[in-house]
Design a protein around this motif. Structure first.
Motif, PDB file in Angstrom:
ATOM      1  N   GLU A 104      84.325  42.067  72.831  1.00 37.49           N
ATOM      2  CA  GLU A 104      84.963  41.650  71.581  1.00 37.49           C
ATOM      3  C   GLU A 104      83.984  41.724  70.411  1.00 37.49           C
ATOM      4  O   GLU A 104      84.340  42.165  69.312  1.00 37.49           O
ATOM      5  N   ARG A 105      82.755  41.297  70.651  1.00 36.90           N
ATOM      6  CA  ARG A 105      81.773  41.283  69.569  1.00 36.90           C
ATOM      7  C   ARG A 105      81.404  42.705  69.148  1.00 36.90           C
ATOM      8  O   ARG A 105      81.265  42.999  67.954  1.00 36.90           O
TER       9      ARG A 105
ATOM     10  N   PRO B 193      83.150  34.640  71.790  1.00 40.05           N
ATOM     11  CA  PRO B 193      83.692  35.981  72.052  1.00 40.05           C
ATOM     12  C   PRO B 193      82.962  36.650  73.207  1.00 40.05           C
ATOM     13  O   PRO B 193      81.788  36.357  73.483  1.00 40.05           O
ATOM     14  N   THR B 194      83.636  37.548  73.889  1.00 39.79           N
ATOM     15  CA  THR B 194      82.977  38.342  74.919  1.00 39.79           C
ATOM     16  C   THR B 194      82.090  39.387  74.245  1.00 39.79           C
ATOM     17  O   THR B 194      82.206  39.664  73.040  1.00 39.79           O
TER      18      THR B 194
ATOM     19  N   LYS C 266      83.276  45.417  69.432  1.00 42.85           N
ATOM     20  CA  LYS C 266      84.415  45.971  68.692  1.00 42.85           C
ATOM     21  C   LYS C 266      84.515  45.357  67.296  1.00 42.85           C
ATOM     22  O   LYS C 266      84.884  46.034  66.326  1.00 42.85           O
ATOM     23  N   ALA C 267      84.185  44.076  67.189  1.00 46.10           N
ATOM     24  CA  ALA C 267      84.238  43.406  65.882  1.00 46.10           C
ATOM     25  C   ALA C 267      83.224  44.021  64.924  1.00 46.10           C
ATOM     26  O   ALA C 267      83.527  44.233  63.738  1.00 46.10           O
TER      27      ALA C 267
ATOM     28  N   THR D 271      84.554  47.225  63.601  1.00 46.38           N
ATOM     29  CA  THR D 271      85.604  46.946  62.615  1.00 46.38           C
ATOM     30  C   THR D 271      84.997  46.524  61.287  1.00 46.38           C
ATOM     31  O   THR D 271      85.438  46.962  60.208  1.00 46.38           O
TER      32      THR D 271
END
Length: 385
Positions: A25-26, A21-22, A28-29, A32
């Motif tokens: 992305e990480r 993952p970028t 934001k993950a 979440t």
């Protein structure tokens, strides 16, 4: 007792498909995952602090401030905040601000960190790790508990008539956990101040955890904060679950075998036998976690590491569903059974404000009684009688 999750924020390649993952992305993950933790009924989300690849959480208060606006009940914490390489003045300011933003739904865990190169990056010497931790926390404690601070030490410039702003919410400083894996000096420090001690035992056998917690409890009582059973203790742990234990092992094995934090060392079976890592059914996780109490006594906080080793976000969210729906409700019920009445609950801002008000009320009552006693001993008081 509080149950939650913590994230180290690693960016790790998924070994099953070769995708990494970028950073975006990480990040934001992780956000979440934290929101999902509240959704499934967990109590705490904690983020690590790292300043080197392959980790992304270099600014915990930024992340936690965002989450304060997106959650309603979740206690927001760290795992850990680097007391050695951060300026204690900035820690005092940042986390007091977070305390206000989150309406008290926060605390923090302080630690030395486990990445040696971080020290020179921030102008510090790793050989001074323990003295830095002790001196910096002494200053941080002072900044939160005294309105005007005059201070001089070895590792930073002196402070003269300094006031850290904002002041702690409701006049009560954020609760502090001292996190350590191997340093008895940090357990001693936590005991001295009457703070919490978090043993992040994810890579250690329970025999070592038991010794560290026992030391902390003994010294907590020695310093007069309460009995050994009243000391505030937290533990880490990791879990990967599927309905069928064989399926859990089969699915998690490639992640364990290839992740930088695990792979190329002990086998999965050896590691799960020696550490809290539990890969199996929800019932196995329940039984393993309940066994911790047999070794360290009743404790206040249990955090699980769930989003690591390259696991995809979808899988982590599935794990949180299992944790929140099948595991934690049973743990709450079972840990409550036989829990002695004198064992304190996990600390919260509301409870600590109430305790401070109670202390202040008793202090004021003592002062009033002393004034009356002194008045009775004066000639005017005697003539009045």
């Amino acid at each position: 007792m509080q149950f939650g999750i913590f994230s180290v924020g690693d960016v790790t390649t998924d070994p099953t498909n070769g995708r990494t993952p970028t950073e975006a992305e990480r990040i934001k993950a992780i956000l979440t995952i934290a929101r999902k933790a509240e959704e499934v009924g967990l109590d705490v989300f904690a983020t690590g602090e790292h300043h080197n690849p392959p980790f992304v959480p270099s600014s915990p208060t930024t992340m936690l401030g965002y989450l304060a606006a997106k959650t309603e009940r979740l206690v927001l914490s760290t795992s850990t905040t680097l007391i050695t390489t951060n300026d204690p003045v900035k820690i005092a300011e940042d986390f007091a601000m977070l305390q206000h933003v989150a309406d008290g739904r926060m605390d923090l865990m302080l630690g030395r960190g486990n990445t040696g190169p971080v020290y020179p990056w921030f102008g510090k010497d790793i050989r001074e790790g323990i003295p830095l931790a002790i001196e910096n926390y002494a200053l941080l404690h002072k900044l939160w508990h005294e309105d005007v601070v005059n201070w001089a030490g070895k590792f930073r410039t002196p402070l003269e008539s300094f006031t850290s702003t904002p002041r702690p919410l409701d006049g009560v400083a954020p609760f502090v956990w001292h996190g350590s894996i191997r340093s008895p000096e940090i357990a001693e420090e936590a005991a001295y101040y009457g703070d919490g001690f978090f043993h992040n035992n994810i890579f250690w056998p329970m025999s070592h955890t038991k010794r560290m917690v026992r030391l902390y409890r003994n010294r907590y009582a020695h310093y007069g904060h309460g009995t050994e059973a009243q000391a505030i203790v937290g533990l880490g742990g990791q879990a990967f679950m599927r309905k069928n234990s064989q399926d859990a092992v089969r699915e998690f094995r490639p992640y364990f075998d290839n992740a930088p934090v695990y792979g190329h060392g002990p086998t999965l079976e050896e590691f799960t036998a020696q550490t809290p890592l539990t890969v199996g059914s929800p019932q196995q996780v329940i039984e393993r976690t309940l066994s911790f109490r047999d070794d360290i006594g009743d404790y206040q906080r249990q955090l699980f590491l769930m989003d690591h080793a390259g696991l995809p976000l979808k899988t982590v969210l599935e794990q949180l569903d299992i944790l929140g729906e099948e595991v934690v409700p049973v743990l709450r019920e079972e840990f409550a059974k036989g829990r002695p009445a004198d064992v304190p609950d996990a600390p919260t801002h509301a409870a600590r404000v109430a305790a401070a008000q109670d202390r202040e009320g008793r202090t004021q009552e003592d002062r009033t009684q002393a004034d009356r006693s002194q008045a009775d001993q004066t000639p005017e008081g005697a003539s009045a009688r």
